[in-house]
Design a protein around this motif. Structure first.
Motif, short mmCIF file in Angstrom:
data_model
loop_
_atom_site.label_atom_id
_atom_site.label_comp_id
_atom_site.label_asym_id
_atom_site.label_seq_id
_atom_site.Cartn_x
_atom_site.Cartn_y
_atom_site.Cartn_z
N HIS A 55 0.72 -0.91 0.08
CA HIS A 55 -0.06 0.01 -0.05
C HIS A 55 0.92 1.35 -0.42
O HIS A 55 1.71 1.34 0.67
CB HIS A 55 -1.18 0.06 0.86
N HIS A 56 0.72 2.49 -0.78
CA HIS A 56 1.21 3.78 -1.39
C HIS A 56 0.63 4.92 -0.56
O HIS A 56 -0.94 4.85 -1.23
CB HIS A 56 1.67 3.51 -2.09
N TRP A 57 0.29 4.80 1.14
CA TRP A 57 -0.84 5.94 1.18
C TRP A 57 -0.44 8.01 1.17
O TRP A 57 0.86 8.27 1.17
CB TRP A 57 -1.43 6.22 2.54
N VAL A 58 -1.26 8.82 0.63
CA VAL A 58 -1.09 10.12 0.45
C VAL A 58 -1.73 10.51 1.91
O VAL A 58 -2.81 10.29 1.64
CB VAL A 58 -1.40 10.41 -0.18
N LEU A 59 -1.44 11.79 2.51
CA LEU A 59 -1.86 11.67 4.22
C LEU A 59 -2.31 13.12 3.84
O LEU A 59 -1.00 13.93 3.94
CB LEU A 59 -1.08 10.96 4.80
N THR A 79 3.99 5.77 3.31
CA THR A 79 2.77 7.24 3.24
C THR A 79 4.24 7.95 2.73
O THR A 79 5.13 8.34 3.23
CB THR A 79 1.91 7.59 4.72
N GLN A 80 2.99 9.23 1.84
CA GLN A 80 4.05 10.57 2.69
C GLN A 80 2.63 11.24 2.06
O GLN A 80 1.72 11.10 2.21
CB GLN A 80 4.36 10.44 0.68
N GLY A 81 3.09 13.05 2.05
CA GLY A 81 1.87 14.27 2.75
C GLY A 81 2.33 14.37 4.93
O GLY A 81 3.50 14.28 4.78
N TRP A 82 1.41 14.24 5.24
CA TRP A 82 1.39 14.73 6.72
C TRP A 82 2.08 13.96 7.00
O TRP A 82 2.53 12.91 7.34
CB TRP A 82 -0.35 15.15 6.50
#
Length: 562
Positions: free
Chosen positions: A100-104, A249-252
């Motif tokens: 999984h790759h999440w953008v937060l 994850t990336q972002g926040w």
């Protein structure tokens, strides 16, 4: 090659120490060093020749200082031990089953579709594992082959021949007090002489850094750049554990900085989670440790951790420069292997397989040279093998990923990086290679940026630094010279404090550096016993005033299952 040493003074010191001769000495018992040693012995067995090999490891045991996510691509292991899957003690038991790759954002997540990524970004065929335990397994294999491993002995000094070639290394003296005087238990270091010496110290190696400068190995490469990875190991609610689930994850919570998080469901009901902050950030008020604690409070991350217990903590810098930052690898008498040179594939977040392969290639070059009765020359065949290898091709494809994200930000930069990776993947070579800038040169003045107010830890999901360091099992003999040395002791207070609010207080993930009040004036305090050997201070200090040198062997963290 620059002249920076006095052979007469060195030879005088050498005479006080005993020495041991080897064909190859390897500094560092990580994936690269162990793979190099094993490959040397394999070649000896295959040809019926003899070769003497030893490994020096500064940790109290192999694996004690090893910290990584880790998701391991077994490509190099397949070459080193083609039948490893049939071993009774097979070290890779948890294959990746979900990717999984999440953008937060602050409260939400968006799953990035894997169909949009090139196939080499897929984790199919990989394994999530404790890299420390994997190295312990490699060490057992190495010792069974007759390789001598000396844990608890830190290589503290490079030895040179009269012609300037590397002769070997010397371990640090034991039993030196903080005042520099010999204590009753004083024991001089040991010299290890070799026809070839491999430096596999990991990121920002103390001796590797000297060699790069001494032999001008980076004259034709971009500056190396880094991230700081902070990791925790948690026992979680069995109902939430999905062995082989891998999340990035990336972002926040990062705003004007770059990086991302990971959460890997490993064996024994545990998850390894961590947060990487690229050290090119500009706001001196930023704390990578606090960013990691904030990240854990995101609903999607907190959901996994609630009801669990944190059992270990650690931190380590990561080479992020990639293909264009790899220095020249060979020099008279030795070579850089693994993360001492920097072979991490940043978008794949993997470097163990490339480190292992470079160790194996260096071993093959050194074995050939030793059998030809050569010594202390330059292993040019190692350089050529690297340029012909899959390591070189793998890193070249993704060489622009990090600088594009750095230049254009998380959203636009990620899109552009994805486009270039797709192009390289289908055979369209980008006609440019972007440049890097040194991490220590990126800070803005503290009065020009917004101060970051971090929330207090709740003691359930987020924690403070000192309780975290306790879980790293870090220990140093207190009565020894401070291994975090200052070139100019006035710079922290007279320069860094007024300009940058002394950022060492915040970039160090172990609470080593403090500014304390003494008689109404600020004083820079170094709590060296807290150091987890992450090397961030050596990298991020604005004037490069902090120089990390090895403490007594065996000191530092003792990571279990990390």
């Amino acid at each position: 090659m620059s002249e920076e040493r006095s052979f007469e003074g060195e030879n005088a010191k050498m005479s006080e120490r005993e020495s041991m001769p080897y064909d190859v000495v390897i500094v560092g018992g990580g994936p690269a060093g162990l793979s190099a040693a094993i490959r040397l012995k394999q070649l000896a067995d295959e040809t019926g020749k003899e070769i003497s090999v030893c490994i020096l490891e500064k940790g109290s045991e192999v694996g004690a200082h090893i910290l990584s996510g880790a998701v391991v691509d077994p490509r190099a292991l397949d070459e080193l031990f083609p039948d490893w899957r049939d071993f009774d003690d097979n070290p890779l038991t948890t294959p990746v089953t979900e990717n999984h790759h999440w953008v937060l954002s602050k409260t939400k997540k968006w799953e990035f579709p894997h169909i949009a990524m090139p196939s080499f970004m897929n984790n199919k065929g990989t394994y999530t594992v404790s890299l420390g335990n994997f190295c312990r397994w490699l060490a057992g294999r190495a010792e069974a082959m007759g390789i001598e491993i000396f844990p608890g002995f830190a290589a503290a000094e490079i030895l040179y021949n009269q012609d300037g070639s590397v002769k070997g290394v010397a371990t640090g003296d034991m039993g030196i007090g903080r005042d520099g005087e010999k204590k009753p238990d004083y024991m001089p270091g040991m010299e290890l002489h070799a026809k070839y010496t491999f430096f596999a110290e990991g990121v920002r190696g103390h001796l590797s850094k000297q060699l790069i400068r001494q032999f001008e190995l980076d004259a034709n490469s971009q500056p190396q750049v880094y991230g700081l990875g902070i990791k925790e190991l948690w026992d979680i609610d069995p109902g939430k554990h999905v062995p082989g689930r891998v999340i990035h994850t990336q972002g926040w919570p990062l705003d004007d900085a770059n990086g991302g998080g990971f959460l890997y469901h490993q064996e024994n009901g545990q998850v390894a989670l961590g947060f990487v902050t690229w050290l090119n950030y500009s706001n001196p008020w930023l704390s990578p440790f606090e960013e990691m604690q904030r990240w854990k409070q995101h609903p999607a991350i907190r959901e996994t951790l609630e009801g669990g217990k944190r059992v270990s903590y650690g931190a380590r810098a990561i080479n992020d420069g990639g293909w264009q930052s790899v220095p020249k690898l060979a020099f008279p008498g030795g070579a850089l292997i693994g993360c001492s040179a920097g072979f991490v594939n940043v978008p794949r977040i993997k470097g163990s397989h490339t480190a292992m392969k470079t160790g194996m290639m260096a071993a093959e070059a050194a074995f050939e040279a030793v059998q030809a009765e050569r010594a202390h020359d330059e292993l040019t065949s190692y350089e050529q093998a690297y340029e012909d290898s899959w390591v070189y091709k793998e890193l070249r494809k993704v060489r622009n990923t990090l600088p594009l994200v750095e230049k254009f930000g998380n959203f636009t930069g990620t899109l552009l990086a994805g486009m270039t990776m797709w192009a390289e993947h289908i055979g369209i070579r980008m006609p440019f290679t972007m440049k890097h800038h040194r991490d220590n040169e990126s800070l803005w003045r503290a009065d020009q940026v917004k101060k970051i107010d971090y929330p207090k830890p709740d003691g359930v999901i987020s924690f403070d630094r000192l309780s975290s360091v306790f879980l790293s099992n870090t220990n140093h003999e207190e009565d020894q010279p401070v291994h975090l040395t200052l070139k100019d002791p006035d710079i922290p207070i007279e320069h860094n404090l007024p300009l940058y609010a002394e950022p060492a207080q915040r970039y160090c993930p172990a609470g080593v550096y403090e500014v304390v009040e003494e008689d109404g004036s600020p004083r820079f305090q170094i709590n060296a016993q807290n150091c987890v050997h992450c090397k961030t201070c050596d990298i991020k200090d604005p004037t490069q005033n902090i120089n990390w040198v090895v403490p007594e062997g065996g000191g530092g963290p003792n990571y279990p299952n990390m």
